[in-house]
Design a protein around this motif. Structure first.
Motif, mmCIF file in Angstrom:
data_model
loop_
_atom_site.group_PDB
_atom_site.id
_atom_site.type_symbol
_atom_site.label_atom_id
_atom_site.label_comp_id
_atom_site.label_asym_id
_atom_site.label_seq_id
_atom_site.Cartn_x
_atom_site.Cartn_y
_atom_site.Cartn_z
ATOM 1 N N LEU A 1 12.527 32.813 58.806
ATOM 2 C CA LEU A 1 11.741 32.291 59.939
ATOM 3 C C LEU A 1 12.115 30.847 60.252
ATOM 4 O O LEU A 1 12.257 30.459 61.420
ATOM 5 N N GLU A 2 12.262 30.050 59.232
ATOM 6 C CA GLU A 2 12.633 28.648 59.451
ATOM 7 C C GLU A 2 14.011 28.541 60.088
ATOM 8 O O GLU A 2 14.258 27.654 60.919
ATOM 9 N N ALA A 3 14.907 29.459 59.724
ATOM 10 C CA ALA A 3 16.240 29.453 60.331
ATOM 11 C C ALA A 3 16.160 29.792 61.810
ATOM 12 O O ALA A 3 17.019 29.379 62.605
ATOM 13 N N ARG A 4 15.135 30.547 62.195
ATOM 14 C CA ARG A 4 14.931 30.871 63.608
ATOM 15 C C ARG A 4 14.169 29.770 64.357
ATOM 16 O O ARG A 4 13.945 29.867 65.556
ATOM 17 N N GLY A 5 13.704 28.802 63.611
ATOM 18 C CA GLY A 5 12.907 27.742 64.230
ATOM 19 C C GLY A 5 11.447 28.092 64.311
ATOM 20 O O GLY A 5 10.695 27.480 65.086
ATOM 21 N N GLN A 6 11.014 29.066 63.503
ATOM 22 C CA GLN A 6 9.617 29.472 63.512
ATOM 23 C C GLN A 6 8.921 28.957 62.254
ATOM 24 O O GLN A 6 9.549 28.669 61.227
ATOM 25 N N GLN A 7 7.595 28.868 62.338
ATOM 26 C CA GLN A 7 6.803 28.388 61.222
ATOM 27 C C GLN A 7 6.701 29.468 60.145
ATOM 28 O O GLN A 7 6.580 30.652 60.446
ATOM 29 N N PRO A 8 6.743 29.072 58.877
ATOM 30 C CA PRO A 8 6.535 30.042 57.794
ATOM 31 C C PRO A 8 5.106 30.556 57.816
ATOM 32 O O PRO A 8 4.215 29.924 58.383
ATOM 33 N N ILE A 9 4.912 31.710 57.171
ATOM 34 C CA ILE A 9 3.582 32.327 57.129
ATOM 35 C C ILE A 9 3.111 32.403 55.681
ATOM 36 O O ILE A 9 3.898 32.268 54.737
ATOM 37 N N GLN A 10 1.835 32.636 55.535
ATOM 38 C CA GLN A 10 1.226 32.858 54.233
ATOM 39 C C GLN A 10 0.476 34.187 54.270
ATOM 40 O O GLN A 10 -0.023 34.596 55.318
ATOM 41 N N ILE A 11 0.396 34.816 53.111
ATOM 42 C CA ILE A 11 -0.338 36.091 53.027
ATOM 43 C C ILE A 11 -1.325 36.024 51.884
ATOM 44 O O ILE A 11 -1.184 35.238 50.929
ATOM 45 N N GLY A 12 -2.338 36.849 51.984
ATOM 46 C CA GLY A 12 -3.277 37.047 50.896
ATOM 47 C C GLY A 12 -3.243 38.499 50.473
ATOM 48 O O GLY A 12 -3.083 39.405 51.311
ATOM 49 N N ILE A 13 -3.407 38.744 49.158
ATOM 50 C CA ILE A 13 -3.334 40.107 48.614
ATOM 51 C C ILE A 13 -4.560 40.357 47.760
ATOM 52 O O ILE A 13 -4.931 39.533 46.912
ATOM 53 N N GLY A 14 -5.197 41.503 47.967
ATOM 54 C CA GLY A 14 -6.325 41.926 47.154
ATOM 55 C C GLY A 14 -5.999 43.195 46.398
ATOM 56 O O GLY A 14 -5.369 44.108 46.948
ATOM 57 N N LEU A 15 -6.428 43.274 45.133
ATOM 58 C CA LEU A 15 -6.125 44.415 44.261
ATOM 59 C C LEU A 15 -7.416 44.919 43.610
ATOM 60 O O LEU A 15 -8.254 44.127 43.169
ATOM 61 N N SER B 1 -9.783 36.123 48.976
ATOM 62 C CA SER B 1 -8.696 35.348 48.374
ATOM 63 C C SER B 1 -8.458 34.027 49.088
ATOM 64 O O SER B 1 -8.153 33.002 48.465
ATOM 65 N N LYS B 2 -8.626 34.023 50.406
ATOM 66 C CA LYS B 2 -8.421 32.787 51.167
ATOM 67 C C LYS B 2 -9.474 31.755 50.807
ATOM 68 O O LYS B 2 -9.171 30.566 50.607
ATOM 69 N N ASP B 3 -10.742 32.201 50.695
ATOM 70 C CA ASP B 3 -11.830 31.277 50.367
ATOM 71 C C ASP B 3 -11.648 30.673 48.980
ATOM 72 O O ASP B 3 -12.026 29.512 48.736
ATOM 73 N N LEU B 4 -11.076 31.442 48.049
ATOM 74 C CA LEU B 4 -10.886 30.958 46.682
ATOM 75 C C LEU B 4 -9.558 30.229 46.505
ATOM 76 O O LEU B 4 -9.252 29.760 45.400
ATOM 77 N N GLY B 5 -8.752 30.158 47.568
ATOM 78 C CA GLY B 5 -7.506 29.402 47.517
ATOM 79 C C GLY B 5 -6.444 30.016 46.628
ATOM 80 O O GLY B 5 -5.661 29.290 45.995
ATOM 81 N N THR B 6 -6.368 31.340 46.561
ATOM 82 C CA THR B 6 -5.350 32.017 45.763
ATOM 83 C C THR B 6 -4.652 33.068 46.626
ATOM 84 O O THR B 6 -5.255 33.627 47.557
ATOM 85 N N SER B 7 -3.413 33.292 46.333
ATOM 86 C CA SER B 7 -2.651 34.277 47.120
ATOM 87 C C SER B 7 -2.930 35.704 46.691
ATOM 88 O O SER B 7 -2.929 36.622 47.513
#
Length: 604
Positions: free
Chosen positions: A492-506, A541-547
């Motif tokens: 994405l950065e090579a395309r000039g786009q912003q990186p993304i973040q994800i959250g995962i629940g198990l 996961s977002k509220d607890l600050g963990t991926s």
């Protein structure tokens, strides 16, 4: 060289005929059925020139004129129905040869005298031998021929001794005109039957199930009984019976039979020729010679079998061919007991070949169809689901099954703002690239992608294919997704786009898995409280600050799986021993009771 199809079919038929007759012989021996059907007056008596005779007399076999004359006179005195001589009379005279102890006896004249005396009271049938070099029968001396021809009756007094030999060297066929070198039906057994006023030979096969194995009476016993005047002994054995005289030494005029014929030779099938004449005689006079049904019958059966090809189902086709072949075989067995032969090798080979061809054909069609379905629908369902559908383990019956599985939810954080700032084409391209990478990771980890929900992904581990360590595989998948995200962000950065973040629940627990939807549109998915709780955990996961955030049930299951064997089919995340679990304690989940959760990350 191998046999051609044309040669193979008769071979198979003769093997089958031998097997059928072998069963008949065993049945006859156990029930004494066919042996008792043959009247004694039609069952030939064998008088044998054996090794004892050769050792007992001083003259060569070719000069046994005097002994044969005595034997014929002794037999005739007992008034048998007919005498068949499986012994060629001389071609020339032996006037200059005399017995040392009785020089007044002329060999030639003595044999003519004995033959003439015997033929006055009983019909005598003798043999002539085929000379292959001259392509003609060797004539016997005219003096013997004249005596034999002077007998009353419609039979041929001097006849062929030839047998019909099959390609495997066995003798099975009645010696009719087809296999006689002079194209006549005048074989020894046939003419003996005609001399008794019975019908002659018909085309077909010898019935080896008639009667028991033959024994023989030594010719010297017959001669000695006559010399001592024991008429009772002679009458009890020969009166009114057909008699066959010939050599019974195994190394003289012997042939191969598909079944043992000589009682004194046990189970040996290399037997003297006189026994074949005797068994042929049995077949003729009892009218039990096995006759073949018309050729069109096996051809029609084969064509009917071939039409089964068009049955739509492979299983129905195979079952129909099997029923057809078994039914025809049962009919064959029933017919052989009526002395009728139905050759089925053509139908059997046709049926077996069609089954193999149909199996290959259907497999090719099915493989082609599976490849087409995989190509068309491979992007709509996970490989494990598609394989289950193609193998039939997953059907559209709508019957769900409760399974213990690990559930994974992932979501792109802040994707709504990304969508607002970018065009629809850019949004779709990013999602396609992202889901393409993450789907591959899920499949490599043994998981099943359930669905895509906007920018979210749901997957489960443990269905439809069971896993040894579903929670561990799900955890490995989550960690690999984090690594894959780093690589994706570089793109994405090579395309000039912003990186993304994800959250995962198990989460780990029971879920109902199966086809959910309407008869017109459904999907293979997981539903239940475990699924709903996993979605809540991912949101937390977002509220607890963990991926990566997992439930206590998931963490406990991972601990249990630590002692289980590793599933070698799927690569696990390396160095799982460096996995760091952060205890966040009980957390409130929307719409349900508090749940203990743990953050999950690799130690740096």
């Amino acid at each position: 060289m191998g046999l051609s199809w044309v040669e193979l079919l008769p071979e198979l038929d003769t093997v089958t005929l031998d097997a059928q007759q072998r069963l008949q012989i065993r049945f006859s021996q156990s029930s004494n059925s066919k042996a008792s059907e043959l009247l004694p007056r039609l069952n030939p008596v064998i008088v044998g020139m054996d090794d004892q005779f050769v050792d007992q007399v001083e003259t060569p076999i070719a000069l046994s004129h005097v002994w044969i004359a005595k034997l014929l006179e002794a037999l005739a005195s007992a008034k048998p129905a007919v005498i068949g001589v499986d012994f060629a009379f001389p071609v020339k005279r032996f006037d200059s040869i005399y017995l040392a102890d009785n020089p007044q006896v002329n060999f030639h004249q003595r044999l003519i005298q004995g033959l003439a005396n015997a033929s006055r009271s009983v019909p005598i049938v003798a043999i002539k031998v085929w000379d292959s070099e001259k392509s003609d029968f060797s004539p016997i001396h005219p003096d013997f021929q004249n005596v034999l021809d002077s007998q009353p009756g419609e039979f041929e007094a001097v006849t062929s001794a030839m047998f019909c030999q099959d390609v495997d060297g066995m003798i099975r066929t009645l010696p009719d005109s087809v296999c006689q070198p002079d194209d006549t039906e005048h074989g020894l057994a046939n003419e003996m039957a005609v001399a008794m006023g019975l019908p002659g030979v018909k085309a077909g096969w010898i019935d080896f199930s008639i009667g028991e194995k033959f024994d023989y009476i030594p010719m010297m016993d017959v001669i000695q009984a006559s010399e001592r005047g024991d008429k009772a002994w002679l009458s009890s054995r020969f009166e009114g019976r057909p008699v066959l005289f010939g050599a019974v030494m195994q190394n003289m005029d012997s042939h191969f039979s598909p079944h043992p014929l000589a009682a004194w030779l046990g189970d040996t099938t290399y037997v003297p020729g006189v026994l074949f004449h005797a068994q042929i005689f049995r077949s003729i006079v009892s009218e039990r010679g096995i006759k073949a049904l018309p050729d069109w019958i096996p051809i029609v059966l084969t064509l009917v079998t071939a039409t089964l090809w068009w049955l739509p189902s492979q299983r129905l086709f195979e079952l129909s061919v099997l029923v057809m072949m078994l039914s025809a075989t049962v009919v064959q067995v029933l017919l052989i007991h009526r002395s009728l032969w139905l050759p089925l090798s053509l139908m059997w080979l046709c049926g077996a070949s069609l089954v193999v061809l149909r199996l290959v054909f259907d497999n090719i069609v099915n493989l082609s169809e599976k490849r087409r379905l995989k190509k068309v629908f491979g992007g709509y369902v996970s490989p494990s689901v598609l394989d289950g559908i193609l193998k039939g383990s997953i059907d559209g019956s709508g019957q769900g099954k409760e399974v213990e599985v690990a559930i994974l939810f992932s979501d792109i954080r802040g994707f709504t703002r990304f969508g607002e700032k970018h065009s629809a084409e850019q949004v779709v391209q990013l999602l396609n690239d992202y889901f393409g990478r993450m789907t591959r990771v899920v499949h490599e980890s043994g998981g099943t992608v359930d669905k895509f929900i906007g920018d979210g992904l749901m997957a489960f581990f443990g269905a439809p294919n069971s896993l040894l360590r579903p929670a561990t595989q799900a955890a490995c998948c989550a960690l690999k997704m984090q690594n894959e995200l780093e690589s994706f962000n570089q793109t994405l950065e090579a395309r000039g786009q912003q990186p993304i973040q994800i959250g995962i629940g198990l989460h780990f627990g029971w879920a109902v898995i199966g086809h959910i939807g309407s008869p017109d549109r459904f999907e293979y998915t997981a539903i239940g409280d475990t699924v709903n709780a996993t979605a809540r955990i991912e949101s937390l996961s977002k509220d607890l600050g963990t991926s990566v955030l997992c439930s206590k049930a998931f963490a406990e299951r991972m601990n249990q799986e630590a002692s289980m064997p590793v599933d070698k089919h799927f690569a696990e995340f390396p160095n799982l021993g460096n996995l760091k679990m952060t205890d966040f304690g009980p957390q409130a989940l929307k719409g349900r009771a508090d749940m203990a959760v743990f953050g999950m990350e690799m130690k740096r």
